[in-house]
Scaffold this motif. Structure first.
Motif, PDB file in Angstrom:
ATOM      1  N   MET A   1       0.827  -1.203   0.000  1.00 48.40           N
ATOM      2  CA  MET A   1       0.000   0.000   0.000  1.00 48.40           C
ATOM      3  C   MET A   1       0.867   1.260   0.000  1.00 48.40           C
ATOM      4  SD  MET A   1      -3.046   1.087  -0.161  1.00 48.40           S
ATOM      5  CE  MET A   1      -3.965   2.602   0.115  1.00 48.40           C
ATOM      6  N   LYS A   2       1.987   1.215   0.768  1.00 51.50           N
ATOM      7  CA  LYS A   2       2.867   2.380   0.836  1.00 51.50           C
ATOM      8  C   LYS A   2       3.492   2.675  -0.522  1.00 51.50           C
ATOM      9  CE  LYS A   2       4.082   1.975   5.744  1.00 51.50           C
ATOM     10  NZ  LYS A   2       5.173   1.784   6.713  1.00 51.50           N
TER      11      LYS A   2
ATOM     12  N   LEU B   1      -0.174   5.901  -7.448  1.00 51.86           N
ATOM     13  CA  LEU B   1      -1.499   6.420  -7.794  1.00 51.86           C
ATOM     14  C   LEU B   1      -1.505   7.945  -7.806  1.00 51.86           C
ATOM     15  CD1 LEU B   1      -3.829   3.996  -5.779  1.00 51.86           C
ATOM     16  CD2 LEU B   1      -3.447   4.049  -8.256  1.00 51.86           C
ATOM     17  N   THR B   2      -0.781   8.548  -6.869  1.00 53.06           N
ATOM     18  CA  THR B   2      -0.693  10.009  -6.831  1.00 53.06           C
ATOM     19  C   THR B   2      -0.033  10.544  -8.098  1.00 53.06           C
ATOM     20  OG1 THR B   2      -0.515   9.965  -4.419  1.00 53.06           O
ATOM     21  CG2 THR B   2       0.173  11.983  -5.527  1.00 53.06           C
ATOM     22  N   GLY B   3       1.057   9.906  -8.505  1.00 44.49           N
ATOM     23  CA  GLY B   3       1.731  10.313  -9.738  1.00 44.49           C
ATOM     24  C   GLY B   3       0.858  10.117 -10.959  1.00 44.49           C
ATOM     25  N   LEU B   4       0.084   9.030 -10.955  1.00 41.67           N
ATOM     26  CA  LEU B   4      -0.801   8.755 -12.085  1.00 41.67           C
ATOM     27  C   LEU B   4      -1.896   9.803 -12.194  1.00 41.67           C
ATOM     28  CD1 LEU B   4      -1.447   6.747 -14.354  1.00 41.67           C
ATOM     29  CD2 LEU B   4      -2.880   5.489 -12.739  1.00 41.67           C
TER      30      LEU B   4
END
Length: 335
Positions: free
Chosen positions: A1-2, A8-11
């Motif tokens: 998850m880390k 996901l943030t970069g995506l």
């Protein structure tokens, strides 16, 4: 998850940069959109200033007034400090005035009603699932999917819906306005320069909502006058008598060309010269004739939920579909 969270943030940041320039409100092409962008920048600027100042004060207080080892004194109490209370009351009021005055001025200005203005072009927009109808009420012209407007006049819109709730939006020209069943909304836009601007439905209205596109084409006053004359000219029917009869009986029961036909489906006058077929099949990606053939053969393949039946369901043979497609592709307006 880390590991997944940073990915996901970069995506999200990457995908936020994707999109079409002609669907961006940050690329205004008209005075209405420019005023709306100015208000957006002003409000975002004030909010950003507040956030920066608040965080700066918070960080300063956390560092400057943190409890140190061995310090058991009670900090100075500022409760009831009239000077501070006045300051943190006045500052928000000043910011509200800075934001409120231009907002009220522009909002009321952009709500001006041009429906009685003789110098404005009056257009009644009727939203259907999933296409747009444009009726020039003062000119006696009705067309579909392509809004033709002159660059020298204000365009006054009367917005209605034929079925469910839709929303009329040309992002680079001005903000959206809902079209509600049984209710008439009004707005105006200006097109200061020639060009083609993409419009969309901005309200979820059914399965093919995302495909409910149209084009707004701004032309010179001279070109607009020629377009009006071409639209009012007698309809050009198929040269072949049998195809003309089939086209009249099977297509003009809903559609119209010129003075002939019905009003329950998009007007086809000059459709061969439009940029798209059905609002989504671009004629620069395939020929207009091919797009028309594909659309007539199976419209639901391209717009799920479209009211138009398949060609075979409409008693048209493949040969008749080919002939009608050719006729419509060659039906262009010279303006």
């Amino acid at each position: 998850m880390k590991r997944l969270l940073p990915l996901l943030t970069g995506l999200v940041l990457l995908l936020s940069a994707c999109g079409r320039e002609d669907l961006s409100t940050l690329n205004p092409q008209g005075p209405v959109a420019e005023k709306q962008l100015d208000l957006m920048k002003l409000s975002i600027g004030i909010m950003a200033l507040v956030v920066v100042v608040v965080f700066a004060i918070c960080i300063y207080v956390l560092i400057r007034f943190r409890r140190r080892a061995g310090d058991k004194t009670i900090p100075k109490q500022v409760e009831g400090n009239h000077t501070l209370e006045i300051i943190w009351t006045v500052i928000p009021l000043v910011l509200l005035v800075i934001l409120g005055v231009p907002t009220i001025n522009d909002v009321f200005g952009l709500a001006k009603d041009y429906s009685k203005d003789k110098n404005a072009v009056q257009v009644k927009v009727t939203a259907h699932q999933y296409w747009w109808e444009f009726e020039y009420t003062d000119l006696g012209i009705t067309t579909a999917q392509e809004l033709i407007v002159p660059t020298d006049k204000v365009i006054s819109f009367e917005l209605v819906s034929a079925d469910v709730k839709h929303s009329f939006w040309i992002p680079s020209i001005g903000g959206k306005m809902d079209t509600n069943p049984g209710v008439t909304n009004r707005m105006f836009l200006e097109f200061p320069k020639e060009g083609v601007f993409r419009g969309k439905c901005a309200e979820l209205c059914g399965t093919s909502h995302a495909l409910m596109d149209f084009k707004a084409k701004a032309v010179s006053p001279e070109s607009f006058a020629r377009w009006v004359s071409a639209m009012k000219a007698p309809a050009v029917m198929p040269a072949d008598a049998e195809i003309a009869e089939k086209f009249t009986s099977q297509c003009l029961s809903c559609h119209a060309v010129g003075e002939n036909g019905g009003s329950g489906a998009p007007n086809l006058t000059g459709i061969g010269g439009r940029q798209t077929v059905g609002g989504i099949l671009y004629n620069d990606e395939a020929t207009a004739e091919q797009n028309l053939h594909d659309w007539i053969t199976d419209p639901q393949k391209y717009k799920v939920g479209a009211a138009m039946p398949k060609a075979l369901d409409n008693s048209l043979t493949p040969e008749e579909v080919a002939s009608i497609s050719k006729y419509l592709a060659e039906y262009k307006l010279d303006y």
